[in-house]
Design an enzyme around this catalytic site. Structure first.
Site, PDB file in Angstrom:
ATOM      1  N   GLY A 245     -19.330   9.210  30.780  1.00  0.00           N
ATOM      2  CA  GLY A 245     -19.789   8.303  29.733  1.00  0.00           C
ATOM      3  C   GLY A 245     -20.250   8.902  28.433  1.00  0.00           C
ATOM      4  N   GLU A 287     -18.914  13.039  36.141  1.00  0.00           N
ATOM      5  CA  GLU A 287     -17.517  12.625  35.986  1.00  0.00           C
ATOM      6  C   GLU A 287     -17.108  12.427  34.523  1.00  0.00           C
ATOM      7  OE1 GLU A 287     -17.226   9.978  40.058  1.00  0.00           O
ATOM      8  OE2 GLU A 287     -17.709   8.975  38.182  1.00  0.00           O
ATOM      9  N   ARG A 290     -13.605  11.297  28.812  1.00  0.00           N
ATOM     10  CA  ARG A 290     -13.402  11.335  27.364  1.00  0.00           C
ATOM     11  C   ARG A 290     -13.884  12.658  26.754  1.00  0.00           C
ATOM     12  NH1 ARG A 290     -13.413   6.467  24.529  1.00  0.00           N
ATOM     13  NH2 ARG A 290     -14.653   5.562  26.191  1.00  0.00           N
ATOM     14  N   CYS A 358       5.615  -6.243  17.700  1.00  0.00           N
ATOM     15  CA  CYS A 358       5.645  -7.646  17.279  1.00  0.00           C
ATOM     16  C   CYS A 358       4.297  -8.304  17.528  1.00  0.00           C
ATOM     17  CB  CYS A 358       6.726  -8.392  18.037  1.00  0.00           C
ATOM     18  SG  CYS A 358       8.330  -7.848  17.549  1.00  0.00           S
ATOM     19  N   GLU A 359       3.321  -7.915  16.774  1.00  0.00           N
ATOM     20  CA  GLU A 359       1.954  -8.375  16.997  1.00  0.00           C
ATOM     21  C   GLU A 359       1.182  -8.047  15.725  1.00  0.00           C
ATOM     22  OE1 GLU A 359      -0.281 -10.021  19.990  1.00  0.00           O
ATOM     23  OE2 GLU A 359       1.315  -8.755  20.760  1.00  0.00           O
TER      24      GLU A 359
HETATM   25  N1  LLP Z   1     -16.604   7.543  36.187  1.00  0.00           N
HETATM   26  C1  LLP Z   1     -16.307   6.248  36.336  1.00  0.00           C
HETATM   27  C2  LLP Z   1     -16.615   5.579  37.581  1.00  0.00           C
HETATM   28  C3  LLP Z   1     -15.695   5.550  35.289  1.00  0.00           C
HETATM   29  O1  LLP Z   1     -15.415   4.258  35.446  1.00  0.00           O
HETATM   30  C4  LLP Z   1     -15.384   6.228  34.087  1.00  0.00           C
HETATM   31  C5  LLP Z   1     -14.744   5.509  32.971  1.00  0.00           C
HETATM   32  C6  LLP Z   1     -15.694   7.590  33.991  1.00  0.00           C
HETATM   33  C7  LLP Z   1     -16.323   8.217  35.058  1.00  0.00           C
HETATM   34  C8  LLP Z   1     -15.371   8.404  32.765  1.00  0.00           C
HETATM   35  O2  LLP Z   1     -16.064   7.962  31.650  1.00  0.00           O
HETATM   36  P1  LLP Z   1     -15.944   8.781  30.254  1.00  0.00           P
HETATM   37  O3  LLP Z   1     -16.620  10.124  30.436  1.00  0.00           O
HETATM   38  O4  LLP Z   1     -14.515   8.955  29.973  1.00  0.00           O
HETATM   39  O5  LLP Z   1     -16.625   7.919  29.283  1.00  0.00           O
HETATM   40  N2  LLP Z   1     -10.567   2.570  28.247  1.00  0.00           N
HETATM   41  C9  LLP Z   1     -11.863   2.788  27.647  1.00  0.00           C
HETATM   42  C10 LLP Z   1     -12.763   3.611  28.520  1.00  0.00           C
HETATM   43  C11 LLP Z   1     -12.963   3.013  29.883  1.00  0.00           C
HETATM   44  C12 LLP Z   1     -13.796   3.909  30.760  1.00  0.00           C
HETATM   45  C13 LLP Z   1     -13.673   3.510  32.164  1.00  0.00           C
HETATM   46  N3  LLP Z   1     -14.412   4.308  33.066  1.00  0.00           N
HETATM   47  C14 LLP Z   1     -11.681   3.408  26.257  1.00  0.00           C
HETATM   48  O6  LLP Z   1     -10.551   3.619  25.827  1.00  0.00           O
HETATM   49  O7  LLP Z   1     -12.668   3.659  25.564  1.00  0.00           O
END
Ligand code: LLP
Length: 428
Positions: A245, A287, A290, A358-359
């Site tokens: 996150g 985890e 990003r 097309c959007e």
């Molecule tokens: N762990 C779990 C259980 C998650 O659901 C996620 C992300 C992560 C770890 C990794 O989170 P990060 O470090 O990447 O923030 N599609 C969206 C992001 C959705 C994130 C979903 N879960 C976007 O493009 O911003």
């Protein structure tokens, strides 16, 4: 972005000439710098080793960017992965990844998926709810094995981010809430399952988060819950998975948390809460997705059309768009961009960069200041390494672009460009 540099009139990524790569592989083109990915992984790993007295493991979140080459990098760096059951898991396995370092998520794993996970012998299944615990117990019993399980709890913490990527609050489809008693019921259920070893707790409060206190609060709430289940059911939590996150800098307006300071704070919070609650130090799992890959990547496009609408705005159309980057249409996400040739020229005009789909909402950059752009110019959108390729689609039956990785100036293909034949191969 740190991996970008300018020499003469040309833009470089990880030591490789962006225009030359665009010529070699065509556009649209995703380019990722391997050294940035490795550096980010190392920062997580080294900080955990430095600041935590107990054990720890970094699990890269495969949903941010998933392909066999990525798992080879993770193997090399000695970390694990957080994956969805199904295709992400299959991809890691196909790359020869050590599946005992894999933790599996999802709020609705099918029985088939659970069976596959138990056969593979993943590190743990992160159970989302009581139905899933029931299925895991039944399937593990049939196989005559003990399933390694973490329980996903909602700690009741709201992170300040886009509502679609908030997950720690009670009104979320993921996990069981501590606040309303769902979590304790699920833990009690697990404690009575002979084929389940409830070895830990998991929480993930959201994504693209810039403030630290919600993470610390989530860790505290999880440890207080761990203390409760220890006293009620005699279960000692050995692993605490704090999810991902951490936000990254997409634009100048973003001010992300420093990863190593963040980890220092989290480790101190876990240690002090464990001491207060008389709990042994759990193994900490994190985890990040990003913050490992986003700033390693750019997407390069060719401009095909420039339309000045008097008194309205200037539209610049590129050869990709919402199918290779749906993040503006989904979350109104902002990015920085550069012209590939003479990138340091002054920004003289404000334009809207749109895709070819097309959007009308097919926008990549709603209002960006750029040097003058002409048909045939290349532009690179920055920080597209996370959730771009992984959320891409074949809308309008447009083939997905390739992903090229660079390392110390050398390039290689991580994912091939899709062909028209690929698009029809499943058509009956
Ligand atoms: N762990 C779990 C259980 C998650 O659901 C996620 C992300 C992560 C770890 C990794 O989170 P990060 O470090 O990447 O923030 N599609 C969206 C992001 C959705 C994130 C979903 N879960 C976007 O493009 O911003």
């Amino acid at each position: 972005m740190e991996c970008l540099s300018v020499k003469g009139d040309q833009l470089f990524i990880g030591g490789a000439d962006v225009e030359a790569l665009a010529k070699k592989y065509g556009t649209p083109l995703y380019i990722m710098d391997e050294n940035t990915i490795r550096k980010n992984i190392k920062e997580y790993k080294d900080s955990l080793n430095k600041y935590y007295k107990g054990e720890s493991l970094v699990l890269y979140a495969g949903k941010a960017f998933c392909c066999k080459q990525m798992y080879k990098i993770l193997t090399d760096e000695g970390i694990g992965a957080d994956l969805m059951a199904g295709g992400e898991t299959y991809t890691a396995q196909a790359s020869g990844f050590d599946m005992s370092k894999v933790y599996i998520h999802g709020n609705n794993k099918t029985e088939q998926e659970i069976s596959m996970l138990l056969d593979i012998g993943v590190g743990a299944i992160v159970a989302d709810n009581i139905y899933e615990l029931k299925n895991i117990q039944q399937i593990a019993e049939q196989k005559g094995i003990i399933a390694q399980v973490l329980l996903r709890v909602k700690p009741g913490v709201e992170a300040h981010t886009h509502e679609f990527i908030q997950t720690g609050q009670i009104d979320s489809k993921f996990g069981v809430a501590i606040e309303n008693g769902e979590a304790i019921l699920a833990a009690e259920y697990a404690s009575k399952c002979p084929n389940i070893n409830l070895k830990g707790l998991h929480c993930h409060i959201g994504s693209q988060i810039f403030d630290y206190p919600p993470f610390e609060l989530a860790a505290r709430k999880c440890l207080e819950f761990a203390s409760l289940i220890k006293s009620k059911f005699g279960i000692t939590i050995k692993e605490l998975n704090l999810g991902g996150g951490i936000g990254i800098k997409y634009t100048q307006a973003d001010d992300p948390i420093d990863i190593s300071k963040f980890i220092q704070g989290i480790c101190a919070a876990v240690e002090s809460n464990c001491a207060r609650l008389d709990l042994p130090l759990p193994k900490i799992l994190m985890e990040p997705g990003r913050s490992i890959v986003a700033t390693s990547g750019i997407t390069v496009y060719t401009i095909g059309c420039v339309k000045q609408i008097e008194g309205v705005r200037k539209y610049v159309s590129v050869d990709g768009g919402m199918s290779d980057n749906p993040r503006y249409i989904m979350y109104q996400s902002m990015y920085e961009a550069v012209r590939v040739r003479k990138p340091i020229d002054d920004d003289t005009e404000t334009v809207r960069v749109v895709g070819k789909f097309c959007e009308s909402g097919d926008i990549l950059l709603p209002d960006i200041k750029m040097p003058e752009l002409q048909v045939g110019d290349l532009i690179a959108i920055e920080a597209t390494g996370a959730y771009n390729y992984s959320m891409s689609s074949n809308y309008n039956r447009v083939p997905r672009p390739p992903v090229v990785m660079v390392r110390d100036g050398k390039d290689y293909i991580a994912i091939n460009r899709e062909s028209y034949e690929d698009l029809v191969k499943n058509d009956a």
